[in-house]
Design a protein around this motif. Sequence first.
Motif, mmCIF file in Angstrom:
data_model
loop_
_atom_site.group_PDB
_atom_site.id
_atom_site.type_symbol
_atom_site.label_atom_id
_atom_site.label_comp_id
_atom_site.label_asym_id
_atom_site.label_seq_id
_atom_site.Cartn_x
_atom_site.Cartn_y
_atom_site.Cartn_z
ATOM 1 N N THR A 152 0.842 -1.190 0.000
ATOM 2 C CA THR A 152 0.000 0.000 0.000
ATOM 3 C C THR A 152 0.884 1.248 0.000
ATOM 4 N N THR A 153 0.265 2.407 0.097
ATOM 5 C CA THR A 153 1.023 3.651 0.154
ATOM 6 C C THR A 153 1.763 3.729 1.489
ATOM 7 N N PRO A 154 2.863 4.465 1.553
ATOM 8 C CA PRO A 154 3.654 4.495 2.783
ATOM 9 C C PRO A 154 3.053 5.404 3.848
ATOM 10 N N ASN A 155 3.302 5.080 5.108
ATOM 11 C CA ASN A 155 2.960 6.006 6.181
ATOM 12 C C ASN A 155 4.086 7.029 6.334
ATOM 13 N N SER A 156 3.985 7.889 7.307
ATOM 14 C CA SER A 156 4.964 8.971 7.445
ATOM 15 C C SER A 156 6.353 8.460 7.824
ATOM 16 N N LEU A 157 6.440 7.303 8.454
ATOM 17 C CA LEU A 157 7.742 6.715 8.775
ATOM 18 C C LEU A 157 8.417 6.186 7.519
ATOM 19 N N MET A 158 7.634 5.518 6.672
ATOM 20 C CA MET A 158 8.178 4.866 5.490
ATOM 21 C C MET A 158 8.400 5.807 4.315
ATOM 22 N N ALA A 159 7.645 6.874 4.229
ATOM 23 C CA ALA A 159 7.698 7.748 3.058
ATOM 24 C C ALA A 159 9.106 8.237 2.712
ATOM 25 N N PRO A 160 9.946 8.619 3.678
ATOM 26 C CA PRO A 160 11.304 9.050 3.323
ATOM 27 C C PRO A 160 12.203 7.901 2.849
ATOM 28 N N ILE A 161 11.775 6.662 3.115
ATOM 29 C CA ILE A 161 12.601 5.497 2.771
ATOM 30 C C ILE A 161 12.179 4.896 1.446
ATOM 31 N N HIS A 162 10.860 4.740 1.243
ATOM 32 C CA HIS A 162 10.361 4.114 0.012
ATOM 33 C C HIS A 162 8.925 4.560 -0.240
ATOM 34 N N SER A 186 -15.095 -5.199 -0.878
ATOM 35 C CA SER A 186 -15.046 -3.788 -0.497
ATOM 36 C C SER A 186 -14.728 -3.631 0.983
ATOM 37 N N SER A 187 -15.259 -4.527 1.823
ATOM 38 C CA SER A 187 -14.949 -4.455 3.254
ATOM 39 C C SER A 187 -13.523 -4.909 3.518
ATOM 40 N N LEU A 188 -13.044 -5.879 2.737
ATOM 41 C CA LEU A 188 -11.662 -6.317 2.872
ATOM 42 C C LEU A 188 -10.701 -5.215 2.442
ATOM 43 N N GLN A 189 -11.086 -4.479 1.426
ATOM 44 C CA GLN A 189 -10.238 -3.395 0.922
ATOM 45 C C GLN A 189 -9.958 -2.368 2.012
ATOM 46 N N GLN A 190 -10.889 -2.199 2.917
ATOM 47 C CA GLN A 190 -10.721 -1.218 3.988
ATOM 48 C C GLN A 190 -9.611 -1.599 4.965
ATOM 49 N N LEU A 191 -9.211 -2.877 4.937
ATOM 50 C CA LEU A 191 -8.138 -3.329 5.822
ATOM 51 C C LEU A 191 -6.759 -3.038 5.245
ATOM 52 N N LEU A 192 -6.701 -2.738 3.947
ATOM 53 C CA LEU A 192 -5.426 -2.636 3.247
ATOM 54 C C LEU A 192 -4.900 -1.206 3.270
ATOM 55 N N VAL A 193 -4.612 -0.745 4.466
ATOM 56 C CA VAL A 193 -4.169 0.636 4.673
ATOM 57 C C VAL A 193 -2.806 0.640 5.375
ATOM 58 N N PRO A 194 -2.091 1.761 5.318
ATOM 59 C CA PRO A 194 -0.788 1.828 6.001
ATOM 60 C C PRO A 194 -0.932 1.619 7.509
ATOM 61 N N TYR A 195 -0.029 0.846 8.075
ATOM 62 C CA TYR A 195 -0.034 0.639 9.524
ATOM 63 C C TYR A 195 0.368 1.946 10.199
ATOM 64 N N PRO A 196 -0.174 2.236 11.387
ATOM 65 C CA PRO A 196 0.148 3.499 12.060
ATOM 66 C C PRO A 196 1.654 3.704 12.252
ATOM 67 N N ALA A 197 2.143 4.836 11.775
ATOM 68 C CA ALA A 197 3.581 5.118 11.839
ATOM 69 C C ALA A 197 4.094 5.175 13.271
ATOM 70 N N GLU A 198 3.268 5.664 14.186
ATOM 71 C CA GLU A 198 3.713 5.819 15.563
ATOM 72 C C GLU A 198 3.941 4.480 16.256
ATOM 73 N N ALA A 199 3.434 3.407 15.680
ATOM 74 C CA ALA A 199 3.618 2.077 16.270
ATOM 75 C C ALA A 199 4.793 1.330 15.665
ATOM 76 N N MET A 200 5.544 1.998 14.759
ATOM 77 C CA MET A 200 6.639 1.343 14.054
ATOM 78 C C MET A 200 7.948 2.093 14.254
ATOM 79 N N GLN A 201 9.049 1.426 13.947
ATOM 80 C CA GLN A 201 10.343 2.079 13.968
ATOM 81 C C GLN A 201 11.200 1.531 12.840
#
Length: 225
Positions: A152-162, A186-201
């Motif tokens: 999917t599209t990158p979150n704010s953590l990933m955007a500077p990397i890829h 359509s309901s499954l599609q709603q799950l395919l979103v960027p994971y929260p950046a604040e929960a990643m490193q």
Amino acid sequence: MCGRYSLTVTLEELMLRYQIDAALAVPYHHPQYNIAPTQLVVSVIHDGQNFRLGELRWGLVPSWAKDESMGSRMINARSETLKDKPAYKIPFARKRCLIPADGFYEWQKRENSKQPYRITLRSGSMFSFAGLYDTWIAPDGSKTSTCTIITTTPNSLMAPIHNRMPVILKPEDEMKWLNRQEITTSSLQQLLVPYPAEAMQADPVSTEVNSVRNDSPSCIVKSSS
């Protein structure tokens, strides 16, 4: 995209995490620090009655393919086109899987090089990529089961990397993704979103991970780069 990841846990930890009965799991598993396309990867599917832990070859070969060659080019599937691409349309509706991981790698372009990063959850816990699978039958009747990781599209953590990142499902959404009775894409599609950046490193690691031949704990060690 997602072209390399790690799964450094034990088989017992996998079975506990996904509540898999011993009779429905792979017979063995060892920690992997640099998993690459075309390798067999641990995955979780639902067979209509039970959750099963098995292995799929990374790189989707659609059931209708003439040969296996396209698999190496289909390690990732863009979430935005799952309902349109012939290779993904049926698996999206009927053959969804979880691909366990505890980190993935991405390379950030620099002036004269690329710096590898290992991206994990801040909690350090295991997580699940959203995946699709399919089974290809060769002319001689042999079967090959393969998979792809959805991006999917990158979150704010990933955007500077890829400019892409793998879809990491929230634990509470994993069973919905696997549920064979869930036919509303359509309901499954709603799950395919960027994971929260604040929960990643994202931590820089050694270029040792660049080579698929290297698969040791040193691949995941944070570097000073």
